[in-house]
Design a protein around this motif. Structure first.
Motif, mmCIF file in Angstrom:
data_model
loop_
_atom_site.group_PDB
_atom_site.id
_atom_site.type_symbol
_atom_site.label_atom_id
_atom_site.label_comp_id
_atom_site.label_asym_id
_atom_site.label_seq_id
_atom_site.Cartn_x
_atom_site.Cartn_y
_atom_site.Cartn_z
ATOM 1 N N GLN A 1 -73.746 18.675 1.572
ATOM 2 C CA GLN A 1 -72.717 19.082 0.617
ATOM 3 C C GLN A 1 -71.495 19.666 1.323
ATOM 4 N N GLU A 2 -71.717 20.298 2.464
ATOM 5 C CA GLU A 2 -70.585 20.826 3.229
ATOM 6 C C GLU A 2 -69.733 19.703 3.823
ATOM 7 N N ARG A 3 -70.372 18.570 4.110
ATOM 8 C CA ARG A 3 -69.649 17.467 4.742
ATOM 9 C C ARG A 3 -68.998 16.521 3.739
ATOM 10 N N VAL A 4 -69.331 16.648 2.463
ATOM 11 C CA VAL A 4 -68.832 15.678 1.493
ATOM 12 C C VAL A 4 -67.322 15.789 1.309
ATOM 13 N N LEU A 5 -66.767 16.982 1.557
ATOM 14 C CA LEU A 5 -65.318 17.146 1.409
ATOM 15 C C LEU A 5 -64.542 16.530 2.563
ATOM 16 N N ASP A 6 -65.248 16.039 3.598
ATOM 17 C CA ASP A 6 -64.585 15.318 4.684
ATOM 18 C C ASP A 6 -64.395 13.845 4.358
ATOM 19 N N ASN A 7 -64.840 13.432 3.181
ATOM 20 C CA ASN A 7 -64.680 12.048 2.768
ATOM 21 C C ASN A 7 -63.193 11.710 2.635
ATOM 22 N N PRO A 8 -62.766 10.526 3.092
ATOM 23 C CA PRO A 8 -61.339 10.166 2.975
ATOM 24 C C PRO A 8 -60.818 10.200 1.545
ATOM 25 N N MET A 9 -61.685 9.934 0.561
ATOM 26 C CA MET A 9 -61.223 9.997 -0.827
ATOM 27 C C MET A 9 -60.885 11.428 -1.225
ATOM 28 N N ALA A 10 -61.695 12.398 -0.752
ATOM 29 C CA ALA A 10 -61.388 13.800 -1.035
ATOM 30 C C ALA A 10 -60.138 14.245 -0.281
ATOM 31 N N LEU A 11 -60.029 13.820 0.971
ATOM 32 C CA LEU A 11 -58.836 14.169 1.750
ATOM 33 C C LEU A 11 -57.585 13.521 1.160
ATOM 34 N N ARG A 12 -57.755 12.347 0.566
ATOM 35 C CA ARG A 12 -56.605 11.673 -0.027
ATOM 36 C C ARG A 12 -56.067 12.453 -1.226
ATOM 37 N N THR A 13 -56.963 13.008 -2.038
ATOM 38 C CA THR A 13 -56.490 13.784 -3.183
ATOM 39 C C THR A 13 -55.729 15.029 -2.728
ATOM 40 N N GLN B 1 -57.784 16.124 -7.861
ATOM 41 C CA GLN B 1 -58.551 16.632 -6.723
ATOM 42 C C GLN B 1 -59.858 17.263 -7.193
ATOM 43 N N SER B 2 -59.792 18.061 -8.252
ATOM 44 C CA SER B 2 -61.012 18.687 -8.784
ATOM 45 C C SER B 2 -61.989 17.631 -9.294
ATOM 46 N N VAL B 3 -61.454 16.607 -9.960
ATOM 47 C CA VAL B 3 -62.312 15.539 -10.478
ATOM 48 C C VAL B 3 -62.989 14.794 -9.337
ATOM 49 N N MET B 4 -62.242 14.509 -8.270
ATOM 50 C CA MET B 4 -62.810 13.776 -7.141
ATOM 51 C C MET B 4 -63.895 14.587 -6.439
ATOM 52 N N GLU B 5 -63.668 15.881 -6.242
ATOM 53 C CA GLU B 5 -64.691 16.715 -5.610
ATOM 54 C C GLU B 5 -65.959 16.760 -6.458
ATOM 55 N N LEU B 6 -65.797 16.893 -7.771
ATOM 56 C CA LEU B 6 -66.966 16.909 -8.656
ATOM 57 C C LEU B 6 -67.693 15.574 -8.627
ATOM 58 N N ARG B 7 -66.934 14.496 -8.606
ATOM 59 C CA ARG B 7 -67.545 13.167 -8.576
ATOM 60 C C ARG B 7 -68.336 12.949 -7.293
ATOM 61 N N LEU B 8 -67.767 13.326 -6.152
ATOM 62 C CA LEU B 8 -68.459 13.140 -4.877
ATOM 63 C C LEU B 8 -69.722 13.993 -4.802
ATOM 64 N N LYS B 9 -69.639 15.231 -5.285
ATOM 65 C CA LYS B 9 -70.821 16.095 -5.263
ATOM 66 C C LYS B 9 -71.907 15.565 -6.194
ATOM 67 N N THR B 10 -71.499 15.018 -7.337
ATOM 68 C CA THR B 10 -72.482 14.453 -8.270
ATOM 69 C C THR B 10 -73.167 13.234 -7.664
ATOM 70 N N GLU B 11 -72.371 12.344 -7.072
ATOM 71 C CA GLU B 11 -72.955 11.159 -6.437
ATOM 72 C C GLU B 11 -73.878 11.552 -5.288
ATOM 73 N N LEU B 12 -73.488 12.580 -4.533
ATOM 74 C CA LEU B 12 -74.332 13.028 -3.429
ATOM 75 C C LEU B 12 -75.655 13.577 -3.946
ATOM 76 N N ALA B 13 -75.607 14.364 -5.018
ATOM 77 C CA ALA B 13 -76.843 14.925 -5.575
ATOM 78 C C ALA B 13 -77.767 13.823 -6.078
ATOM 79 N N GLN B 14 -77.202 12.824 -6.756
ATOM 80 C CA GLN B 14 -78.025 11.726 -7.262
ATOM 81 C C GLN B 14 -78.634 10.917 -6.121
ATOM 82 N N SER B 15 -77.826 10.603 -5.122
ATOM 83 C CA SER B 15 -78.339 9.826 -3.992
ATOM 84 C C SER B 15 -79.390 10.613 -3.216
#
Length: 482
Positions: free
Chosen positions: A287-299, A370-384
């Protein structure tokens, strides 16, 4: 008028006009030199900050016996048309940044009034005829104007354009990661297809051995002929599963080859191992690394870009200044007069209010995205991660408990059938259970590998690097304590 007088007047007109044109040409050269110097300095600045290495990568060919995952990824990155389109978009935005930093071109204007009235004064200057001749004389005006942008408009445009380039680079990186993950998933499908095809072939061979054993026992009179029919039905079912596995493998190979725009796969087989020893890492580390995703950095970069565009709109509230300079030639009086003027709009009605309101709302929208993208990435990470943990447990159960028991049961049933202790139904049932559990194991391994690929897409890094970083941090903490 005599011919000699006309010649004198014509010579005077040509000399006066030539001097005016020469003066305008000198002014134009001065402005052009200034613009060229500004453009060269901007190009040098852009080269130091945004230079890219345009060296071409070596061409990779798939025309060889075996294909590794690295080869497949390199082929896709080099030949995928969608990724090439993203790269061209980046180069196009470099041109937009260059254009944003250029100065406005100067404007050269020329006007002639009372064309042809170039006769010299016949009487005194204050005579009525001379005054009338002066009023209607030919007046030639040549002037050059330069728009001067005030309020830092050019710098704001360049900053916004450079941020647009960075956004395009992040879009390229996001798409590159998605293509790598897609290739990895399709490569996993090929590996799973190869394993399934291998299992189907082994099962068909086992079914053929069972048929041979049953035929021998029927001919020996130990079992009724109906068992031979049942054994051949099982063999036909094994043939169908074999052909289905072969078709699935061919389809998976074609889908993989299409990733690098190839109509038909040229490789012999995919090299790789489905069985992995990667234990699911700690969820908090992921979860700490998910914010390094280019999609999160793009927002995050998109917010900066929107703020830069807001600054551009704010600078447009300040009116620009237009400076004009030139010369006026009077054909009759024979004199030149220098003229100069300054023009500036009065911001009485249009102060760019609408564009400013739009830019403010765009900034607020980017923050929400940006908030939506962070929530989306964290949700996808939790499901995966949950699915990954469940599949990992399934793999352990199948590998340690189910498969050894199914293999042992089939071996015992086969020997017992040959000795007449078990019937054909028990043997074929043990064979079916073994094949089904082997398929479940292959599917579980493939699903686990796909989930690893998906998590690596979300953290934009190999999953092994998370553990290595965690271990490194623990060692550093231990050293500090000591």
């Amino acid at each position: 008028m005599k011919l000699s007088d006309r010649f004198i007047v014509l010579s005077y007109l040509i000399s006066s006009t030539s001097s005016i044109i020469w003066l305008a040409f000198v002014l134009l050269l001065g402005f052009t030199a200034q613009i060229r110097a500004s453009a060269d300095s901007f190009n040098a600045l852009s080269g130091t900050h945004g230079g890219r290495n345009n060296s071409t990568d070596p061409v990779i060919s798939e025309e060889k016996a075996d294909l590794t995952l690295r080869d497949a990824v390199n082929l896709a990155l080099l030949r995928n048309p969608e990724l090439a389109a993203f790269a061209k978009e980046m180069r196009a935005l470099e041109g937009a940044t260059l254009q944003a930093g250029l100065l406005k071109n100067p404007e050269l204007s020329a006007s002639v009034k009372n064309i042809g009235n170039v006769q010299k004064l016949r009487d005194e200057v204050n005579a009525p005829e001379s005054i009338a001749q002066e009023v209607t004389q030919q007046v030639t005006t040549i002037q050059i104007g330069q728009l001067i942008e005030l309020g830092g408009k050019r710098a704001a445009r360049v900053s916004a354009a450079q941020l647009g380039e960075e956004l395009a680079a992040m879009d390229y990186e996001s798409r590159r990661i998605e293509i790598i993950v897609s290739v990895a998933n399709l490569f996993t499908d090929v590996l799973a297809g190869q394993e399934r095809f291998k299992l189907a072939e082994e099962t068909r061979q086992l079914a053929q051995n069972v048929v041979d054993t049953v035929v021998y026992r029927v001919q020996s009179g130990k079992v009724p002929p109906i068992e031979e029919t049942r054994a051949k039905v099982s063999l036909s079912t094994a043939h169908i599963e074999y052909e289905q596995a072969q078709r699935d493998l061919i389809s998976a190979r074609k889908r993989l080859a299409l990733m690098w725009d190839s109509d038909a796969p040229q490789f012999d087989k995919a090299l790789g191992v489905l069985e992995v020893s990667i234990v699911p890492p700690d969820f908090q580390m992921l979860q700490e690394r998910v914010l390094d995703n280019p999609m999160a950095l793009r927002t995050m970069k998109s917010i900066e870009h929107r703020k830069a565009l807001l600054e551009v709109e704010q600078t447009r509230r300040i009116p620009n200044l237009t400076v004009n300079a030139g010369v006026v030639n009077y054909a009759v009086l024979g004199g030149n007069t220098a003229i100069a003027s300054v023009t500036i709009p009065l911001p009485l009605f249009d102060r760019n209010q609408g564009n400013l309101k739009e830019a403010h709302q765009r900034v607020s929208k980017a923050e929400d995205e940006q908030s939506v993208m962070e929530l989306r990435l964290k949700t996808e990470l939790a499901q995966s991660y949950e699915a990954m943990t469940a599949v990992w447990n399934e793999i352990n159960i199948l590998r340690d408990e189910v498969l050894p028991g199914a293999k042992s049961a089939f071996s015992v049933m086969r020997k017992g059938y040959e000795l007449g202790k078990f019937g054909l139904l028990e043997l074929t049932d043990a064979q079916r259970v073994l094949f089904q559990n082997q398929l479940l194991y292959v599917r579980a391994l493939a699903n686990y590998q796909r989930l690893i690929n998906d998590i690596e897409r979300l953290i934009a890094a190999p999953i092994e690097s998370v553990k290595l970083k965690h271990e490194t941090n623990l060692r550093q903490l231990e050293r500090k304590r000591k």
